[in-house]
Write a protein that holds these residues in place. Structure first.
Motif, PDB file in Angstrom:
ATOM      1  N   LEU A   3       0.833  -1.195   0.000  1.00  0.00           N
ATOM      2  CA  LEU A   3       0.000   0.000   0.000  1.00  0.00           C
ATOM      3  C   LEU A   3       0.872   1.250   0.000  1.00  0.00           C
ATOM      4  O   LEU A   3       1.733   1.413   0.859  1.00  0.00           O
ATOM      5  CB  LEU A   3      -0.898  -0.009   1.239  1.00  0.00           C
ATOM      6  N   ASN A  41      -3.994  -2.405   5.224  1.00  0.00           N
ATOM      7  CA  ASN A  41      -5.080  -2.111   4.322  1.00  0.00           C
ATOM      8  C   ASN A  41      -6.285  -1.645   5.143  1.00  0.00           C
ATOM      9  O   ASN A  41      -6.976  -2.475   5.717  1.00  0.00           O
ATOM     10  CB  ASN A  41      -5.343  -3.450   3.619  1.00  0.00           C
ATOM     11  N   PRO A  42      -6.520  -0.338   5.201  1.00  0.00           N
ATOM     12  CA  PRO A  42      -7.543   0.158   6.134  1.00  0.00           C
ATOM     13  C   PRO A  42      -8.954  -0.188   5.690  1.00  0.00           C
ATOM     14  O   PRO A  42      -9.160  -0.646   4.571  1.00  0.00           O
ATOM     15  CB  PRO A  42      -7.335   1.667   6.073  1.00  0.00           C
ATOM     16  N   SER A  43      -9.886   0.085   6.562  1.00  0.00           N
ATOM     17  CA  SER A  43     -11.282  -0.071   6.173  1.00  0.00           C
ATOM     18  C   SER A  43     -11.646   1.053   5.205  1.00  0.00           C
ATOM     19  O   SER A  43     -11.038   2.123   5.214  1.00  0.00           O
ATOM     20  CB  SER A  43     -12.177   0.009   7.409  1.00  0.00           C
ATOM     21  N   LEU A  44     -12.631   0.783   4.361  1.00  0.00           N
ATOM     22  CA  LEU A  44     -13.075   1.794   3.402  1.00  0.00           C
ATOM     23  C   LEU A  44     -13.529   3.054   4.120  1.00  0.00           C
ATOM     24  O   LEU A  44     -13.219   4.170   3.697  1.00  0.00           O
ATOM     25  CB  LEU A  44     -14.215   1.224   2.557  1.00  0.00           C
ATOM     26  N   LYS A  45     -14.225   2.888   5.230  1.00  0.00           N
ATOM     27  CA  LYS A  45     -14.727   4.041   5.973  1.00  0.00           C
ATOM     28  C   LYS A  45     -13.586   4.949   6.420  1.00  0.00           C
ATOM     29  O   LYS A  45     -13.639   6.172   6.224  1.00  0.00           O
ATOM     30  CB  LYS A  45     -15.515   3.549   7.199  1.00  0.00           C
ATOM     31  N   ALA A  47     -10.550   5.115   5.243  1.00  0.00           N
ATOM     32  CA  ALA A  47      -9.902   5.687   4.061  1.00  0.00           C
ATOM     33  C   ALA A  47     -10.706   6.867   3.527  1.00  0.00           C
ATOM     34  O   ALA A  47     -10.141   7.924   3.195  1.00  0.00           O
ATOM     35  CB  ALA A  47      -9.742   4.613   2.980  1.00  0.00           C
ATOM     36  N   MET A  48     -12.018   6.728   3.459  1.00  0.00           N
ATOM     37  CA  MET A  48     -12.846   7.815   2.938  1.00  0.00           C
ATOM     38  C   MET A  48     -12.873   8.993   3.894  1.00  0.00           C
ATOM     39  O   MET A  48     -12.884  10.149   3.466  1.00  0.00           O
ATOM     40  CB  MET A  48     -14.262   7.302   2.640  1.00  0.00           C
ATOM     41  N   VAL A  56      -9.770  15.228  -1.069  1.00  0.00           N
ATOM     42  CA  VAL A  56      -9.308  14.500  -2.251  1.00  0.00           C
ATOM     43  C   VAL A  56     -10.033  13.166  -2.335  1.00  0.00           C
ATOM     44  O   VAL A  56     -10.717  12.756  -1.393  1.00  0.00           O
ATOM     45  CB  VAL A  56      -7.787  14.251  -2.207  1.00  0.00           C
ATOM     46  N   THR A  57      -9.870  12.504  -3.472  1.00  0.00           N
ATOM     47  CA  THR A  57     -10.490  11.190  -3.611  1.00  0.00           C
ATOM     48  C   THR A  57      -9.631  10.124  -2.937  1.00  0.00           C
ATOM     49  O   THR A  57      -8.432  10.324  -2.698  1.00  0.00           O
ATOM     50  CB  THR A  57     -10.634  10.811  -5.093  1.00  0.00           C
ATOM     51  N   VAL A  58     -10.255   9.018  -2.654  1.00  0.00           N
ATOM     52  CA  VAL A  58      -9.542   7.865  -2.113  1.00  0.00           C
ATOM     53  C   VAL A  58      -8.449   7.421  -3.086  1.00  0.00           C
ATOM     54  O   VAL A  58      -7.336   7.076  -2.675  1.00  0.00           O
ATOM     55  CB  VAL A  58     -10.550   6.729  -1.859  1.00  0.00           C
ATOM     56  N   GLU A  59      -8.774   7.472  -4.361  1.00  0.00           N
ATOM     57  CA  GLU A  59      -7.816   7.039  -5.383  1.00  0.00           C
ATOM     58  C   GLU A  59      -6.578   7.932  -5.414  1.00  0.00           C
ATOM     59  O   GLU A  59      -5.480   7.465  -5.716  1.00  0.00           O
ATOM     60  CB  GLU A  59      -8.472   7.037  -6.774  1.00  0.00           C
ATOM     61  N   PHE A  62      -4.580   6.821  -1.997  1.00  0.00           N
ATOM     62  CA  PHE A  62      -4.093   5.446  -1.799  1.00  0.00           C
ATOM     63  C   PHE A  62      -3.880   4.735  -3.124  1.00  0.00           C
ATOM     64  O   PHE A  62      -4.657   4.909  -4.058  1.00  0.00           O
ATOM     65  CB  PHE A  62      -5.108   4.616  -1.000  1.00  0.00           C
ATOM     66  N   GLU A  63      -2.862   3.898  -3.132  1.00  0.00           N
ATOM     67  CA  GLU A  63      -2.605   3.072  -4.312  1.00  0.00           C
ATOM     68  C   GLU A  63      -2.058   1.727  -3.858  1.00  0.00           C
ATOM     69  O   GLU A  63      -1.199   1.657  -2.990  1.00  0.00           O
ATOM     70  CB  GLU A  63      -1.588   3.780  -5.206  1.00  0.00           C
ATOM     71  N   PHE A  64      -2.562   0.667  -4.484  1.00  0.00           N
ATOM     72  CA  PHE A  64      -2.051  -0.664  -4.180  1.00  0.00           C
ATOM     73  C   PHE A  64      -1.171  -1.138  -5.319  1.00  0.00           C
ATOM     74  O   PHE A  64      -1.539  -1.021  -6.482  1.00  0.00           O
ATOM     75  CB  PHE A  64      -3.200  -1.661  -3.981  1.00  0.00           C
TER      76      PHE A  64
END
Lengths: 70, 70
Positions: A3, A41-45, A47-48, A56-59, A62-64
């Motif tokens: 990540l 790898n965090p939870s979506l919540k 991260a958002m 900013v956007t999640v994208e 973060f990048e995998f």
DNA sequence: AAATAATGTGAAATATTTATAACTTTATGG
DNA sequence: CCATAAAGTTATAAATATTTCACATTATTT
């Protein structure tokens, strides 16, 4: 899966300490440390919520990559 | 925190069955079922993998509302 | 209507994230 | 330099996601 995150860069640009960001998203400072250093790898919540703090956007944040973690 | 998702709409538009989507993202079919029905807050990786299948952003696919789950 | 495919449910086991806490190291200001 | 703040580490516990499995319900096809 590794990540990559820009949390630290955005956080410093915004002038927050780790503990301030943690409080803003309702998490622990240690969790922020671990995320900034790509530990998991965090939870979506979460991260958002962090992405929202910086507008900013999640994208963007973060990048995998596919490298299997050593 | 309630999770709203458009996974099902995008999946059907793309013509995938639940088990096909599951395989594409390396998850179980039951996990897809639970996500489509807003059961829990997925990992960022899974959320991004699903969004990538449909060519949309995570933000387009998932939304959190503040209502505490009943 | 019967057969089969697709979706849904729920419990138990496992894996992973997150919290908690105590401590170390590095940076920063007086 | 000294004091303090900020960042990092590590271990354990708690919470939650995900897998696995077995079965139930609903849709679809023949």
């Amino acid at each position: 899966m590794a990540l990559i995150t820009k949390i630290k860069a955005y956080r410093e640009k915004a002038g927050y300490k780790q503990n301030e960001l943690a409080e803003l998203v309702g998490a622990r400072r240690e969790t922020i440390v671990h995320l900034e250093n790509g530990r998991y790898n965090p939870s979506l919540k979460l991260a958002m919520d962090i992405a929202k703090v910086f507008g900013v956007t999640v994208e963007e944040l973060f990048e995998f990559t596919d490298e299997p973690e050593k």
